[in-house]
Design a protein around this motif. Sequence first.
Motif, PDB file in Angstrom:
ATOM      1  N   GLY A 116       0.827  -1.193   0.000  1.00 36.81           N
ATOM      2  CA  GLY A 116       0.000   0.000   0.000  1.00 36.81           C
ATOM      3  C   GLY A 116       0.864   1.248   0.000  1.00 36.81           C
ATOM      4  O   GLY A 116       2.085   1.178  -0.169  1.00 36.81           O
ATOM      5  N   PRO A 117       0.253   2.432   0.184  1.00 35.60           N
ATOM      6  CA  PRO A 117       1.009   3.694   0.136  1.00 35.60           C
ATOM      7  C   PRO A 117       2.249   3.655   1.030  1.00 35.60           C
ATOM      8  O   PRO A 117       2.179   3.222   2.186  1.00 35.60           O
ATOM      9  CB  PRO A 117      -0.007   4.720   0.645  1.00 35.60           C
ATOM     10  CG  PRO A 117      -1.328   4.129   0.289  1.00 35.60           C
ATOM     11  CD  PRO A 117      -1.177   2.645   0.464  1.00 35.60           C
ATOM     12  N   SER A 118       3.396   4.086   0.473  1.00 31.90           N
ATOM     13  CA  SER A 118       4.665   3.979   1.196  1.00 31.90           C
ATOM     14  C   SER A 118       5.309   5.329   1.454  1.00 31.90           C
ATOM     15  O   SER A 118       6.511   5.415   1.694  1.00 31.90           O
ATOM     16  CB  SER A 118       5.636   3.089   0.409  1.00 31.90           C
ATOM     17  OG  SER A 118       5.820   3.573  -0.906  1.00 31.90           O
ATOM     18  N   SER A 119       4.501   6.409   1.402  1.00 26.97           N
ATOM     19  CA  SER A 119       5.073   7.747   1.558  1.00 26.97           C
ATOM     20  C   SER A 119       5.721   7.934   2.925  1.00 26.97           C
ATOM     21  O   SER A 119       6.774   8.582   3.039  1.00 26.97           O
ATOM     22  CB  SER A 119       4.003   8.822   1.315  1.00 26.97           C
ATOM     23  OG  SER A 119       2.912   8.648   2.195  1.00 26.97           O
ATOM     24  N   ARG A 120       5.131   7.378   3.980  1.00 27.92           N
ATOM     25  CA  ARG A 120       5.714   7.533   5.323  1.00 27.92           C
ATOM     26  C   ARG A 120       7.073   6.847   5.393  1.00 27.92           C
ATOM     27  O   ARG A 120       8.037   7.380   5.959  1.00 27.92           O
ATOM     28  CB  ARG A 120       4.774   6.973   6.391  1.00 27.92           C
ATOM     29  CG  ARG A 120       3.503   7.793   6.591  1.00 27.92           C
ATOM     30  CD  ARG A 120       2.625   7.208   7.673  1.00 27.92           C
ATOM     31  NE  ARG A 120       3.295   7.212   8.975  1.00 27.92           N
ATOM     32  CZ  ARG A 120       2.770   6.683  10.081  1.00 27.92           C
ATOM     33  NH1 ARG A 120       1.567   6.105  10.031  1.00 27.92           N
ATOM     34  NH2 ARG A 120       3.414   6.734  11.212  1.00 27.92           N
ATOM     35  N   LEU A 121       7.162   5.647   4.808  1.00 25.83           N
ATOM     36  CA  LEU A 121       8.431   4.930   4.802  1.00 25.83           C
ATOM     37  C   LEU A 121       9.449   5.679   3.944  1.00 25.83           C
ATOM     38  O   LEU A 121      10.626   5.808   4.333  1.00 25.83           O
ATOM     39  CB  LEU A 121       8.235   3.508   4.275  1.00 25.83           C
ATOM     40  CG  LEU A 121       9.485   2.626   4.168  1.00 25.83           C
ATOM     41  CD1 LEU A 121      10.218   2.531   5.502  1.00 25.83           C
ATOM     42  CD2 LEU A 121       9.108   1.234   3.656  1.00 25.83           C
ATOM     43  N   GLU A 122       9.032   6.201   2.815  1.00 29.96           N
ATOM     44  CA  GLU A 122       9.949   6.969   1.953  1.00 29.96           C
ATOM     45  C   GLU A 122      10.466   8.207   2.666  1.00 29.96           C
ATOM     46  O   GLU A 122      11.653   8.555   2.572  1.00 29.96           O
ATOM     47  CB  GLU A 122       9.241   7.344   0.656  1.00 29.96           C
ATOM     48  CG  GLU A 122       8.966   6.147  -0.258  1.00 29.96           C
ATOM     49  CD  GLU A 122       8.020   6.490  -1.391  1.00 29.96           C
ATOM     50  OE1 GLU A 122       7.642   7.673  -1.506  1.00 29.96           O
ATOM     51  OE2 GLU A 122       7.656   5.577  -2.155  1.00 29.96           O
ATOM     52  N   ASP A 123       9.568   8.887   3.416  1.00 30.25           N
ATOM     53  CA  ASP A 123       9.996  10.068   4.172  1.00 30.25           C
ATOM     54  C   ASP A 123      11.018   9.685   5.242  1.00 30.25           C
ATOM     55  O   ASP A 123      12.020  10.397   5.450  1.00 30.25           O
ATOM     56  CB  ASP A 123       8.795  10.748   4.833  1.00 30.25           C
ATOM     57  CG  ASP A 123       7.885  11.439   3.830  1.00 30.25           C
ATOM     58  OD1 ASP A 123       8.332  11.654   2.686  1.00 30.25           O
ATOM     59  OD2 ASP A 123       6.734  11.755   4.195  1.00 30.25           O
TER      60      ASP A 123
END
Length: 243
Positions: A116-123
């Motif tokens: 699913g969305p991985s923006s938090r992990l990317e940040d």
Amino acid sequence: MSARGGPRDPPAARPATTIVDVYAERPFPGLACVWRRTTSSAAVGRVVPDGCTDIIYSTATGQLHVAGPDTVGHVTSTAPGTLFGVRFGPGVGPSAFGLPAVELRDQRVPLSELWGPSSRLEDALGAASDPCSVLASAALARLRETPPDPAVGAIASFSGNVGDLARTLGLSTRQLHRRSLAAFGYGPKVLHRVLRFDRAVKLAWEGVPFADIAHRTGYADQAHLAREVRELAGVPLGQLIRS
């Protein structure tokens, strides 16, 4: 000689450019390893089967993707920058993705399609001094939620008759094949070929003579080793370890 074929003055001297291409890995509890690769210019390399699955983060693009278990070697292109990765041992990674390994075989898939969305992990990766540790923590958290098949170790270490292995595990050969495909992406026989090939390549990198490698890893002879390497890597063993 100029581009049009006429004579030209020699070019002015330029400072030498150092091309950096550095790969390093380190052990990490619960995983096969964590690794990083830094390149100062576009690079081309060959990835060969090892039975493993990786999550890879690119500083150049900020993107995350999963590299599934391979069946053959293939050439890859890498942009300048640093890649950080976590490597799951054979049979381990797919349980963290909630997907049978056979569906990831020979695939490169955006992590967001699996988690699913991985923006938090990317940040978190973008702000981390050690992105490998961030990736490893996320991977291990998933493994705690969905542990690997308990038969993984026995299947990976087998070296004899598939029927005997199935009986030892209390399975039919068809059940064993299905569980092997789900965990590794390969049936037991192909898995054995891949893992034996991986051991042979590691010995070759250490400088072990090819005839000794064939004997130590269970090939009939050096010619048998050479055939297997060509089939699985696409190039001869000597060329593979020089690339």
